[in-house]
Design a protein around this motif. Structure first.
Motif, mmCIF file in Angstrom:
data_model
loop_
_atom_site.group_PDB
_atom_site.id
_atom_site.type_symbol
_atom_site.label_atom_id
_atom_site.label_comp_id
_atom_site.label_asym_id
_atom_site.label_seq_id
_atom_site.Cartn_x
_atom_site.Cartn_y
_atom_site.Cartn_z
ATOM 1 N N GLY A 1 0.718 -1.107 -0.370
ATOM 2 C CA GLY A 1 0.222 -0.139 -0.104
ATOM 3 C C GLY A 1 0.875 1.348 0.151
ATOM 4 O O GLY A 1 0.534 2.345 -0.575
ATOM 5 N N LYS A 2 1.652 1.580 0.513
ATOM 6 C CA LYS A 2 2.826 2.392 0.765
ATOM 7 C C LYS A 2 3.779 3.226 -0.775
ATOM 8 O O LYS A 2 2.883 4.237 -1.066
ATOM 9 N N LEU A 3 3.843 1.888 -1.385
ATOM 10 C CA LEU A 3 3.938 2.427 -3.405
ATOM 11 C C LEU A 3 2.709 3.032 -3.501
ATOM 12 O O LEU A 3 2.470 4.368 -4.648
ATOM 13 N N GLY A 4 1.617 2.348 -3.328
ATOM 14 C CA GLY A 4 0.570 3.833 -3.650
ATOM 15 C C GLY A 4 0.263 4.506 -3.466
ATOM 16 O O GLY A 4 0.054 5.227 -3.799
ATOM 17 N N ILE A 5 0.248 5.113 -2.119
ATOM 18 C CA ILE A 5 -0.158 5.864 -1.906
ATOM 19 C C ILE A 5 1.378 7.399 -2.470
ATOM 20 O O ILE A 5 0.954 7.451 -2.418
ATOM 21 N N ASN A 6 2.583 6.248 -2.657
ATOM 22 C CA ASN A 6 3.261 7.487 -2.837
ATOM 23 C C ASN A 6 3.612 7.472 -4.288
ATOM 24 O O ASN A 6 3.311 8.998 -4.951
ATOM 25 N N SER B 1 4.517 7.898 7.845
ATOM 26 C CA SER B 1 5.260 8.072 7.524
ATOM 27 C C SER B 1 4.665 9.367 5.606
ATOM 28 O O SER B 1 4.851 9.371 5.102
ATOM 29 N N TYR B 2 2.742 9.013 6.273
ATOM 30 C CA TYR B 2 2.169 10.622 5.453
ATOM 31 C C TYR B 2 3.109 11.387 4.729
ATOM 32 O O TYR B 2 3.285 12.088 4.238
ATOM 33 N N PRO B 3 3.623 12.848 6.193
ATOM 34 C CA PRO B 3 4.008 14.035 5.512
ATOM 35 C C PRO B 3 5.296 13.594 5.201
ATOM 36 O O PRO B 3 5.328 14.592 4.018
ATOM 37 N N SER C 1 -1.223 -6.567 3.255
ATOM 38 C CA SER C 1 -0.347 -6.805 4.305
ATOM 39 C C SER C 1 -1.279 -6.639 5.561
ATOM 40 O O SER C 1 -0.512 -7.606 6.276
ATOM 41 N N LYS C 2 -2.110 -6.442 5.962
ATOM 42 C CA LYS C 2 -2.667 -6.157 6.974
ATOM 43 C C LYS C 2 -3.796 -7.547 7.222
ATOM 44 O O LYS C 2 -3.243 -8.928 8.280
ATOM 45 N N ALA C 3 -4.712 -7.329 6.758
ATOM 46 C CA ALA C 3 -5.775 -8.302 6.750
ATOM 47 C C ALA C 3 -5.274 -9.998 6.208
ATOM 48 O O ALA C 3 -5.652 -10.908 6.959
ATOM 49 N N TRP D 1 5.396 -9.841 2.044
ATOM 50 C CA TRP D 1 5.186 -10.183 0.081
ATOM 51 C C TRP D 1 4.441 -8.848 -0.760
ATOM 52 O O TRP D 1 5.100 -9.073 -1.402
ATOM 53 N N ARG D 2 4.727 -8.074 -0.188
ATOM 54 C CA ARG D 2 4.572 -6.571 -0.770
ATOM 55 C C ARG D 2 3.880 -6.146 -2.115
ATOM 56 O O ARG D 2 3.998 -6.391 -3.171
ATOM 57 N N MET D 3 2.567 -6.158 -1.115
ATOM 58 C CA MET D 3 1.208 -6.118 -2.058
ATOM 59 C C MET D 3 0.474 -5.072 -1.748
ATOM 60 O O MET D 3 -0.264 -5.204 -0.588
ATOM 61 N N PHE E 1 -5.235 -2.104 14.706
ATOM 62 C CA PHE E 1 -4.788 -2.752 15.667
ATOM 63 C C PHE E 1 -3.855 -2.062 16.506
ATOM 64 O O PHE E 1 -2.477 -2.582 16.769
ATOM 65 N N TYR E 2 -4.349 -1.178 16.485
ATOM 66 C CA TYR E 2 -3.849 -0.387 17.337
ATOM 67 C C TYR E 2 -4.379 0.470 18.714
ATOM 68 O O TYR E 2 -5.656 0.612 18.759
ATOM 69 N N ALA E 3 -3.518 0.758 19.939
ATOM 70 C CA ALA E 3 -4.204 2.235 20.440
ATOM 71 C C ALA E 3 -3.644 3.025 20.330
ATOM 72 O O ALA E 3 -2.548 3.029 20.937
#
Ligand SMILES: Cc1ncc(COP(=O)(O)O)c(C=O)c1O
Length: 403
Positions: free
Chosen positions: A106-111, A133-135, A240-242, A248-250, A326-328
């Motif tokens: 997803g990271k390269l998609g956003i980039n 990573s966004y900024p 990646s997450k679900a 695997w970088r997909m 999966f964060y608090a």
């Protein structure tokens, strides 16, 4: 080898680039472990499960069959079609397979979406707390991140966005959210989407955690909630997450046709194509992995319950109950100015607390400064229940000991 000094001038785009703060903390935990120190790590945003069996088997078979060759730049046609079906079924937005691009995470998609939309100096609205990573991604694309604080339950408010929107070109949204675990309500998604359209802003909607919601919370995509937004938005998702396929970088990106075509050209020049073996494995996971995905979601739901319960019992800690990802993200402002008796350190904020927890308790969490909110720290509950139990006990004891 000794580090040599070099006079090679660095390009401005990398000269002041910060490395990922979460990856840096994960590396510190690993370094301690390599010295034989036991650390309870709640740092990584990475499931501790294995991918669906169908994905693993399809990947192994693909290697044996010699299928590790370049694919089309935007990804295999079958996978793009399967992802389009998944987006229709789970998100409720219709895209043609040609409007879906398979990306290297997803990271390269956003980039790539940012590179395709942002002109040098363009302002990009980023509600904070936000993924670390966004900024930097905005800066790499030549833009200027405009951080918009979300003071009400970590949810962005249209009035705040509007105040910051002069000269902005893009709005970056993320639900379910990293680092807060909040899920944007449907009405808010519609309100923000309608506002972004009225202001002529493009929206990048990062929904990488879409399938991970808990206790009845429902993921709603701003692109589905605001009619017409599809034409000026980019949807981001991935495996990646679900599906527990981080390495695997997909990822997947969906966008209206002209934008998808431009990003496809960009990707063909940047990467040639995404990893072929991972694409074949991801197709199998999308077709036959949903039972295992649901089992992982249920495990995260139980951990979410555990973490929320323990945090709620800690006096002075303020934390909205996580509903997704999966964060608090507990706020520990109440402890500012107190002293830690074992290290002698004065706690100013969540960043200090993260340091003390690592040093004194061997518990790894990420200070909130990395996400634009130093008054908090992030707990990842992508860790075994037994680890969570022990780590939360240590965190509770540490907070109680502050004077
Ligand atoms: C909010 C958010 N978006 C995108 C990503 C990128 O995921 P990927 O591993 O697919 O590149 C992450 C990963 O941590 C994330 O937390």
């Amino acid at each position: 080898m000794p580090e040599t000094s070099s006079s090679l001038p660095l390009a401005a785009r990398v000269a002041s680039l910060q490395p990922s703060a979460t990856l840096a903390m994960v590396a510190r935990v690993e370094a301690l472990r390599a010295q034989g120190v036991e650390v309870l790590s709640l740092t990584a945003g990475e499931p501790d499960f294995t991918p669906p069996k169908a994905a693993e088997e399809a990947g192994i078979r693909a290697i044996r069959e010699g299928r590790g060759r370049y694919t089309a730049g935007a990804g295999m046609a079958e996978l793009r079609a399967a992802a389009a079906r998944m987006i229709q079924r789970e998100i409720g937005v219709e895209y043609a397979p040609e409007e879906v691009i398979v990306t290297t995470g997803g990271k390269l998609g956003i980039n790539q979406a940012l590179m395709a939309l942002v002109e040098p100096g363009d302002r990009v609205l980023v509600p904070v707390p936000c993924w670390t990573s966004y900024p930097e991604m905005v800066r790499i694309a030549g833009g200027e991140p405009v951080l918009v604080p979300c003071d009400q339950g970590f949810l962005p408010q249209v009035e705040d966005l509007d105040r910051a929107a002069a000269g902005a070109r893009v709005l970056l949204l993320n639900t379910p959210n990293n680092p807060t675990g909040v899920v944007y309500p449907a009405e808010l998604c519609a309100e923000i989407g309608d506002w972004a359209q009225a202001r002529g802003l493009a929206v990048i909607s990062d929904e990488i955690y879409a399938a991970l919601t808990y206790h009845g919370a429902r993921h709603v995509s701003p692109i589905a909630a605001s009619p017409g937004l599809r034409e000026s938005a980019v949807w981001i998702g991935g495996m990646s997450k679900a599906y527990a396929m981080t390495g695997w970088r997909m990822g997947f990106l969906a966008a209206p046709r002209p934008l998808a075509r431009a990003i496809s050209s960009l990707q063909s020049q940047l990467a040639s194509s995404p990893n072929a073996i991972s694409q074949i494995a991801s197709l199998a996971a999308l077709e036959r992995g949903d039972e295992e995905r649901e089992a992982m979601r249920r495990a995260f739901e139980a951990r979410c319950e555990l973490v929320a319960g323990r945090l709620a019992a800690m006096t002075g800690v303020v934390c909205p109950r996580p509903q997704g990802a999966f964060y608090a993200f507990p706020n520990v402002s109440a402890f500012a100015g107190k002293t830690d008796p074992s290290t002698g350190r004065v706690v100013r904020n969540g960043d200090d607390l993260a340091e003390i927890l690592l040093e004194a308790d061997r518990v790894g969490v990420i200070g909130g400064g990395a996400f634009g909110a130093p008054e908090c720290f992030r707990i990842s509950f992508a860790a075994a229940e037994e680890v969570l139990e022990r780590a939360l006990e240590r965190i509770g004891n540490r907070l109680e000991s502050l004077r």
